[in-house]
Design a protein around this motif. Structure first.
Motif, short mmCIF file in Angstrom:
data_model
loop_
_atom_site.label_atom_id
_atom_site.label_comp_id
_atom_site.label_asym_id
_atom_site.label_seq_id
_atom_site.Cartn_x
_atom_site.Cartn_y
_atom_site.Cartn_z
N THR A 325 0.73 -1.00 -0.33
CA THR A 325 0.33 0.29 0.05
C THR A 325 0.83 1.14 0.18
O THR A 325 2.23 0.91 0.26
CB THR A 325 -1.00 0.06 1.32
N VAL A 331 0.76 -6.46 1.32
CA VAL A 331 -0.20 -6.83 1.54
C VAL A 331 -0.12 -8.51 0.05
O VAL A 331 -1.06 -9.02 0.19
CB VAL A 331 -1.24 -6.06 0.59
N LYS A 332 0.95 -8.42 -1.05
CA LYS A 332 0.86 -9.84 -1.76
C LYS A 332 2.18 -9.63 -1.75
O LYS A 332 3.47 -9.06 -2.24
CB LYS A 332 0.36 -9.55 -2.50
N ARG A 353 -5.53 -10.94 -5.93
CA ARG A 353 -6.10 -11.39 -4.57
C ARG A 353 -4.59 -11.18 -3.03
O ARG A 353 -3.41 -11.72 -3.77
CB ARG A 353 -6.04 -12.83 -4.44
N ASP A 354 -4.60 -11.04 -2.30
CA ASP A 354 -3.49 -10.38 -1.02
C ASP A 354 -3.18 -12.48 -0.38
O ASP A 354 -3.73 -13.17 -0.84
CB ASP A 354 -4.55 -9.53 0.19
N VAL A 360 -7.85 -7.70 -2.62
CA VAL A 360 -7.71 -6.27 -2.57
C VAL A 360 -7.86 -5.08 -2.59
O VAL A 360 -8.90 -4.84 -3.97
CB VAL A 360 -5.67 -6.46 -3.12
N TYR A 365 -1.12 1.18 -5.79
CA TYR A 365 0.07 0.44 -4.86
C TYR A 365 1.12 0.90 -5.86
O TYR A 365 1.75 1.13 -6.49
CB TYR A 365 -0.83 -1.41 -4.71
#
Length: 388
Positions: A325, A331-332, A353-354, A360, A365
């Motif tokens: 972020t 997050v991933k 997806r995280d 997400v 990002y």
């Protein structure tokens, strides 16, 4: 064996051994036989005539040394069709020897790659507009192999000359895609100092490689050096079982570091042309670096793919992509082993997806890409993506 019989000293009988006369040359024992041209058996007394801009279909089979068809032969045959021989005269620059005249058959009308099934083969091509229009005997040379045995042969009992009085219309040049090294390349990408020109070509009538028409050669020009154009007729190879598509692969060597331009001009058999251009950057591969890092599509909703270029060719890499972020929260993390055939990676996919499998949220990002080679060299780069 060659011998020198000159002079009066003890060395006047020197000889050079060029080959062992007791060793049989490794010529294919089996034969390739031409049976039909345009559905007409070739054993008829009147040979067929192949005219400019006419569609020609050739049939034949692979036979053993006794002439029997080898029904168990399943492989590939490489036919090369030549225009009539040209009369060539030397320039006579070795007085007192006079100029010497000889016949040379080298103008390639079609060079293909065709499947052989149960010993049988068939291929088609369109005779180029640029053939020599006088009538004379052409030639088809063959080489076939199935992984275990091979065969060769030729056929020259046919006439080439004249023109099709009512050829189908074709006013569109070939479709040409130009790359460096492989099809993952994009214009402006990086290469080493020994890159390969790689072109994918398609045309409904076929590509002109005969070399008879002035200015109708397949030509590449590096760095706009028009006085040093590269003739690529002999580097074009048709795709398997097709005269309408093919590829060109040509190697450069020792190019200086920095920015380069490359153009490629291709003609079809109707003499319609297409010119495409690309750019590339030669880099020093001493240290690992990555460039042209991007994700596509961007912005995206549920799926995107990451791409990156390396300055070292054909090397395996461990790639890590981390998505953060804007406040710095991870997050991933995506870890993938990449075996690059050229300088650009295959796409690395992300479903949005995280690390826990949840989608997400929308927003901006930052992602970090880290590439590490097997010898421990690494490089990283940051970019931005947007989720809608």
């Amino acid at each position: 064996i060659t011998m020198v019989n000159s002079g009066n000293n003890t060395n006047n009988r020197n000889f050079t051994l060029l080959g062992d006369p007791a060793v049989r040359l490794n010529y294919p024992m089996n034969k390739v036989v031409t049976s039909e041209i345009n559905n007409v058996p070739v054993n008829l007394s009147q040979p067929d005539t192949l005219r400019a801009l006419s569609l020609v279909t050739v049939k034949g089979y692979v036979a053993d040394t006794a002439g029997n068809q080898m029904t168990g032969f399943n492989g590939i045959i490489y036919p090369t069709v030549f225009d009539k021989p040209k009369t060539i005269t030397t320039i006579g620059n070795d007085p007192p020897n006079p100029p010497f005249t000889f016949q040379l058959q080298k103008s390639v009308i079609y060079h293909g790659k065709v499947s052989v099934v149960n010993g049988n083969f068939q291929f088609s091509f369109v005779v180029p507009k640029d053939i020599a229009y006088q009538f004379g005997n052409g030639r088809i040379s063959y080489y076939a192999e199935d992984g275990q045995t091979d065969a060769s042969g030729y056929f020259n009992s046919f006439i080439i000359g004249g023109s099709n009085p009512s050829p189908p219309a074709d006013v569109t040049g070939p479709q040409v895609k130009l790359f460096m090294n492989d099809s993952n390349f994009v214009s402006g990408g990086i290469t080493n100092s020994d890159p390969k020109l790689y072109a994918i070509i398609r045309d409904s009538s076929g590509v002109n490689t005969v070399g008879n028409g002035i200015g109708h050669d397949v030509v590449a020009i590096l760095d706009e050096a028009t006085d040093n154009e590269i003739i690529l007729n002999d580097y074009y190879t048709a795709d398997l079982n097709s005269y309408q598509s093919g590829k060109i692969l040509y190697s450069f060597s020792n190019l200086p570091e920095g920015h380069h331009t490359l153009s490629l001009k291709v003609w079809d058999v109707y003499d319609n042309s297409t010119t495409v251009k690309t750019e590339f950057v030669v880099t020093n591969p001493a240290g690992l670096s990555i460039d042209h890092v991007l994700n596509y599509p961007n912005p995206f909703t549920t799926h995107t793919s990451f791409f990156l270029e390396y300055n070292q060719c054909c090397t395996d890499y461990d790639v890590m992509i981390q998505i953060f972020t804007v406040s710095g929260k991870l997050v991933k993390t995506i870890n993938q082993h990449v075996a690059a055939e050229g300088f650009r990676s295959d796409p690395i996919d992300w479903d949005g997806r995280d690390d826990y499998g949840d989608l997400v949220g929308r927003g901006v990002y930052i992602y970090r890409v880290v590439a590490q080679s097997s010898d421990g060299k690494s490089a990283e780069k940051y970019e931005k993506l947007v989720i809608l």
